[in-house]
Design a protein around this motif. Structure first.
Motif, PDB file in Angstrom:
ATOM      1  N   ILE A  38       0.856  -1.193   0.000  1.00  0.00           N
ATOM      2  CA  ILE A  38       0.000   0.000   0.000  1.00  0.00           C
ATOM      3  C   ILE A  38       0.886   1.235   0.000  1.00  0.00           C
ATOM      4  CG2 ILE A  38      -1.701   1.316   1.327  1.00  0.00           C
ATOM      5  CD1 ILE A  38      -2.880  -1.381   2.201  1.00  0.00           C
ATOM      6  N   THR A  39       0.596   2.149  -0.919  1.00  0.00           N
ATOM      7  CA  THR A  39       1.429   3.341  -1.091  1.00  0.00           C
ATOM      8  C   THR A  39       0.710   4.645  -0.756  1.00  0.00           C
ATOM      9  OG1 THR A  39       0.868   3.397  -3.438  1.00  0.00           O
ATOM     10  CG2 THR A  39       2.900   2.241  -2.820  1.00  0.00           C
ATOM     11  N   SER A  63      -5.678  -7.494  12.533  1.00  0.00           N
ATOM     12  CA  SER A  63      -5.033  -6.182  12.659  1.00  0.00           C
ATOM     13  C   SER A  63      -5.954  -5.099  12.091  1.00  0.00           C
ATOM     14  CB  SER A  63      -3.678  -6.165  11.942  1.00  0.00           C
ATOM     15  OG  SER A  63      -2.983  -4.970  12.247  1.00  0.00           O
ATOM     16  N   ALA A  64      -6.935  -4.723  12.868  1.00  0.00           N
ATOM     17  CA  ALA A  64      -7.997  -3.816  12.419  1.00  0.00           C
ATOM     18  C   ALA A  64      -7.521  -2.392  12.134  1.00  0.00           C
ATOM     19  CB  ALA A  64      -9.119  -3.782  13.459  1.00  0.00           C
ATOM     20  N   THR A  65      -6.293  -2.048  12.547  1.00  0.00           N
ATOM     21  CA  THR A  65      -5.766  -0.698  12.321  1.00  0.00           C
ATOM     22  C   THR A  65      -4.474  -0.701  11.500  1.00  0.00           C
ATOM     23  OG1 THR A  65      -4.538  -0.742  14.413  1.00  0.00           O
ATOM     24  CG2 THR A  65      -6.783   0.160  14.478  1.00  0.00           C
ATOM     25  N   ALA A  66      -4.216  -1.781  10.773  1.00  0.00           N
ATOM     26  CA  ALA A  66      -2.954  -1.927  10.031  1.00  0.00           C
ATOM     27  C   ALA A  66      -2.804  -0.914   8.900  1.00  0.00           C
ATOM     28  CB  ALA A  66      -2.833  -3.334   9.470  1.00  0.00           C
ATOM     29  N   ILE A  67      -3.922  -0.397   8.386  1.00  0.00           N
ATOM     30  CA  ILE A  67      -3.863   0.510   7.234  1.00  0.00           C
ATOM     31  C   ILE A  67      -4.176   1.949   7.645  1.00  0.00           C
ATOM     32  CG2 ILE A  67      -4.845   0.983   4.950  1.00  0.00           C
ATOM     33  CD1 ILE A  67      -5.265  -2.120   4.758  1.00  0.00           C
ATOM     34  N   VAL A  68      -5.224   2.123   8.435  1.00  0.00           N
ATOM     35  CA  VAL A  68      -5.554   3.439   9.012  1.00  0.00           C
ATOM     36  C   VAL A  68      -5.831   3.218  10.487  1.00  0.00           C
ATOM     37  CG1 VAL A  68      -7.149   5.396   9.010  1.00  0.00           C
ATOM     38  CG2 VAL A  68      -6.530   4.305   6.846  1.00  0.00           C
ATOM     39  N   ASN A  69      -5.147   3.991  11.336  1.00  0.00           N
ATOM     40  CA  ASN A  69      -5.281   3.843  12.769  1.00  0.00           C
ATOM     41  C   ASN A  69      -5.966   5.061  13.371  1.00  0.00           C
ATOM     42  OD1 ASN A  69      -5.061   3.244  15.452  1.00  0.00           O
ATOM     43  ND2 ASN A  69      -2.843   2.994  15.466  1.00  0.00           N
ATOM     44  N   GLY A  84      -2.235  10.742   6.475  1.00  0.00           N
ATOM     45  CA  GLY A  84      -1.061  11.310   7.147  1.00  0.00           C
ATOM     46  C   GLY A  84      -0.595  10.497   8.337  1.00  0.00           C
ATOM     47  N   GLY A  85      -0.504  11.146   9.488  1.00  0.00           N
ATOM     48  CA  GLY A  85      -0.012  10.520  10.711  1.00  0.00           C
ATOM     49  C   GLY A  85      -0.899   9.414  11.245  1.00  0.00           C
ATOM     50  N   LYS A  86      -2.068   9.210  10.652  1.00  0.00           N
ATOM     51  CA  LYS A  86      -2.954   8.123  11.068  1.00  0.00           C
ATOM     52  C   LYS A  86      -2.792   6.889  10.183  1.00  0.00           C
ATOM     53  CE  LYS A  86      -4.572  10.248  14.553  1.00  0.00           C
ATOM     54  NZ  LYS A  86      -4.308   9.758  15.915  1.00  0.00           N
ATOM     55  N   ALA A  87      -1.783   6.900   9.306  1.00  0.00           N
ATOM     56  CA  ALA A  87      -1.484   5.705   8.511  1.00  0.00           C
ATOM     57  C   ALA A  87      -1.102   4.582   9.464  1.00  0.00           C
ATOM     58  CB  ALA A  87      -0.350   5.983   7.537  1.00  0.00           C
ATOM     59  N   GLY A  88      -1.575   3.372   9.179  1.00  0.00           N
ATOM     60  CA  GLY A  88      -1.272   2.230  10.025  1.00  0.00           C
ATOM     61  C   GLY A  88       0.126   1.683   9.780  1.00  0.00           C
ATOM     62  N   ALA A  89       0.504   0.729  10.601  1.00  0.00           N
ATOM     63  CA  ALA A  89       1.863   0.167  10.571  1.00  0.00           C
ATOM     64  C   ALA A  89       2.230  -0.434   9.220  1.00  0.00           C
ATOM     65  CB  ALA A  89       2.006  -0.890  11.667  1.00  0.00           C
ATOM     66  N   VAL A  91       1.320   0.527   6.229  1.00  0.00           N
ATOM     67  CA  VAL A  91       1.608   1.605   5.277  1.00  0.00           C
ATOM     68  C   VAL A  91       2.963   2.231   5.605  1.00  0.00           C
ATOM     69  CG1 VAL A  91       0.799   3.799   4.326  1.00  0.00           C
ATOM     70  CG2 VAL A  91      -0.859   2.023   4.952  1.00  0.00           C
ATOM     71  N   ILE A  92       3.182   2.513   6.865  1.00  0.00           N
ATOM     72  CA  ILE A  92       4.444   3.143   7.302  1.00  0.00           C
ATOM     73  C   ILE A  92       5.642   2.255   6.973  1.00  0.00           C
ATOM     74  CG2 ILE A  92       5.745   3.893   9.338  1.00  0.00           C
ATOM     75  CD1 ILE A  92       2.938   4.718  10.506  1.00  0.00           C
ATOM     76  N   ALA A  93       5.511   0.938   7.167  1.00  0.00           N
ATOM     77  CA  ALA A  93       6.618  -0.004   6.941  1.00  0.00           C
ATOM     78  C   ALA A  93       6.702  -0.516   5.511  1.00  0.00           C
ATOM     79  CB  ALA A  93       6.481  -1.189   7.893  1.00  0.00           C
ATOM     80  N   SER A  94       5.791  -0.070   4.614  1.00  0.00           N
ATOM     81  CA  SER A  94       5.738  -0.579   3.238  1.00  0.00           C
ATOM     82  C   SER A  94       5.704  -2.108   3.220  1.00  0.00           C
ATOM     83  CB  SER A  94       6.922  -0.063   2.421  1.00  0.00           C
ATOM     84  OG  SER A  94       6.904   1.336   2.351  1.00  0.00           O
ATOM     85  N   THR A  95       4.821  -2.668   4.031  1.00  0.00           N
ATOM     86  CA  THR A  95       4.695  -4.118   4.169  1.00  0.00           C
ATOM     87  C   THR A  95       4.208  -4.756   2.873  1.00  0.00           C
ATOM     88  OG1 THR A  95       4.209  -3.895   6.524  1.00  0.00           O
ATOM     89  CG2 THR A  95       3.513  -5.957   5.452  1.00  0.00           C
ATOM     90  N   LYS A  96       4.945  -5.768   2.402  1.00  0.00           N
ATOM     91  CA  LYS A  96       4.526  -6.549   1.233  1.00  0.00           C
ATOM     92  C   LYS A  96       3.697  -7.721   1.736  1.00  0.00           C
ATOM     93  CE  LYS A  96       6.427  -9.091  -2.728  1.00  0.00           C
ATOM     94  NZ  LYS A  96       7.676  -9.487  -3.417  1.00  0.00           N
ATOM     95  N   TYR A  97       2.433  -7.803   1.284  1.00  0.00           N
ATOM     96  CA  TYR A  97       1.531  -8.845   1.766  1.00  0.00           C
ATOM     97  C   TYR A  97       1.900 -10.209   1.197  1.00  0.00           C
ATOM     98  CZ  TYR A  97      -1.354  -5.125   3.663  1.00  0.00           C
ATOM     99  OH  TYR A  97      -1.806  -4.042   4.378  1.00  0.00           O
ATOM    100  N   THR A  98       1.914 -11.197   2.058  1.00  0.00           N
ATOM    101  CA  THR A  98       2.255 -12.565   1.664  1.00  0.00           C
ATOM    102  C   THR A  98       1.010 -13.388   1.319  1.00  0.00           C
ATOM    103  OG1 THR A  98       2.225 -13.272   3.976  1.00  0.00           O
ATOM    104  CG2 THR A  98       4.359 -12.566   3.055  1.00  0.00           C
TER     105      THR A  98
END
Length: 135
Positions: A38-39, A63-69, A84-89, A91-98
């Motif tokens: 997610i970008t 993880s109900a807040t992984a994208i927007v917290n 912005g600052g309410k992006a979830g973990a 988005v912040i970590a540029s997690t690639k979904y498995t």
């Protein structure tokens, strides 16, 4: 690696839109496919939310807040907002979904009694095997 017309490799940006409502509580909205990152996430709020504590969270099972917290629907007027600052973990970590992720939406009304409904826009890219967002 030298920078030229083909480096870094260009990646397609895809977008999913879905509606959000005050009644959402872990409500399934869409699927983001395996190998996606997610970008960007935006809330297009149709009406201002009254009160001071209404929030919107976007995530998936486990993880109900992984994208927007807890995007503050009550302190943002109607309009188009980057989270912005309410992006979830993720988005912040540029997690690639498995695996495919079924995206859910939860609205927490707090002291608000109206407003906060609208549309969420999620931008993402699907990476190939061994690719990362910046390679």
């Amino acid at each position: 690696m030298p920078v030229n017309q083909s480096t870094p490799k260009a990646k397609a940006s895809l977008t999913k839109f879905f509606s959000v409502a005050r009644t959402d509580s872990g409500t399934e909205k869409c699927v983001i496919p395996k190998d996606s990152v997610i970008t960007g996430v935006y809330v297009i709020q149709a009406t201002a939310c009254d009160g001071t504590t209404g929030t919107l969270s976007i995530g998936y099972s486990g993880s109900a807040t992984a994208i927007v917290n807890a995007f503050a629907s009550s302190t943002n007027d109607a309009g188009y907002h980057a989270v912005g600052g309410k992006a979830g973990a993720d988005v912040i970590a540029s997690t690639k979904y498995t695996a495919d992720k079924i995206i859910t939406s939860t609205f927490t009304a707090g002291d608000s009694t109206s407003g906060g409904d609208g549309i969420v826009k999620i931008e993402y890219t699907v990476l190939g095997g061994g690719e990362s967002l910046v390679s």
